[in-house]
Scaffold this motif. Sequence first.
Motif, mmCIF file in Angstrom:
data_model
loop_
_atom_site.group_PDB
_atom_site.id
_atom_site.type_symbol
_atom_site.label_atom_id
_atom_site.label_comp_id
_atom_site.label_asym_id
_atom_site.label_seq_id
_atom_site.Cartn_x
_atom_site.Cartn_y
_atom_site.Cartn_z
ATOM 1 N N VAL A 36 -4.628 -23.447 9.794
ATOM 2 C CA VAL A 36 -6.004 -23.239 9.158
ATOM 3 C C VAL A 36 -7.068 -22.949 10.283
ATOM 4 O O VAL A 36 -7.941 -22.434 10.144
ATOM 5 N N ALA A 37 -6.800 -23.876 11.458
ATOM 6 C CA ALA A 37 -7.825 -24.026 12.357
ATOM 7 C C ALA A 37 -7.909 -22.475 13.107
ATOM 8 O O ALA A 37 -8.906 -21.936 13.257
ATOM 9 N N VAL A 40 -9.998 -20.291 11.026
ATOM 10 C CA VAL A 40 -11.294 -20.556 11.202
ATOM 11 C C VAL A 40 -11.796 -20.118 12.544
ATOM 12 O O VAL A 40 -12.996 -19.425 12.578
ATOM 13 N N VAL A 43 -12.258 -16.282 12.340
ATOM 14 C CA VAL A 43 -13.334 -15.719 11.668
ATOM 15 C C VAL A 43 -14.788 -16.007 12.657
ATOM 16 O O VAL A 43 -15.531 -15.075 12.719
ATOM 17 N N LEU A 44 -14.820 -17.131 13.224
ATOM 18 C CA LEU A 44 -15.769 -17.600 14.074
ATOM 19 C C LEU A 44 -15.740 -16.479 15.342
ATOM 20 O O LEU A 44 -16.959 -16.037 15.773
ATOM 21 N N SER A 55 -8.561 -19.126 20.214
ATOM 22 C CA SER A 55 -7.183 -18.783 19.424
ATOM 23 C C SER A 55 -6.093 -19.205 20.007
ATOM 24 O O SER A 55 -5.175 -19.272 19.454
ATOM 25 N N CYS A 58 -4.957 -22.732 19.282
ATOM 26 C CA CYS A 58 -4.305 -22.701 17.739
ATOM 27 C C CYS A 58 -3.094 -22.287 17.739
ATOM 28 O O CYS A 58 -2.247 -22.882 17.063
#
Length: 88
Positions: A36-37, A40, A43-44, A55, A58
């Motif tokens: 999930v992180a 996010v 997208v950011l 990224s 994560c």
Amino acid sequence: MPSSRSSMLNPRRTPPPPVPVNFGRVMRVGTLGWAVALVVVVVLAAVGSIDWYASWVCGVGIVLGLLGTRWARRHPPVDAETPGPSAP
């Protein structure tokens, strides 16, 4: 009345027994959290709010979670009542 120092060095209460934990489930939930992180962060990063290097954090979290899940499957918890291989 004993001093607080002596009561800290020599506790009279026994510690509680360990809580049984399903490590496979813990690893799966943690890996899901990293996934999930990652969504996010992607997208950011696509919007330009953060750098793409975030990224990697994560991604490494997901890889370590998958390795932990694999470890948990290969090493199931041992019951205290079940005799181990060294028992006669």
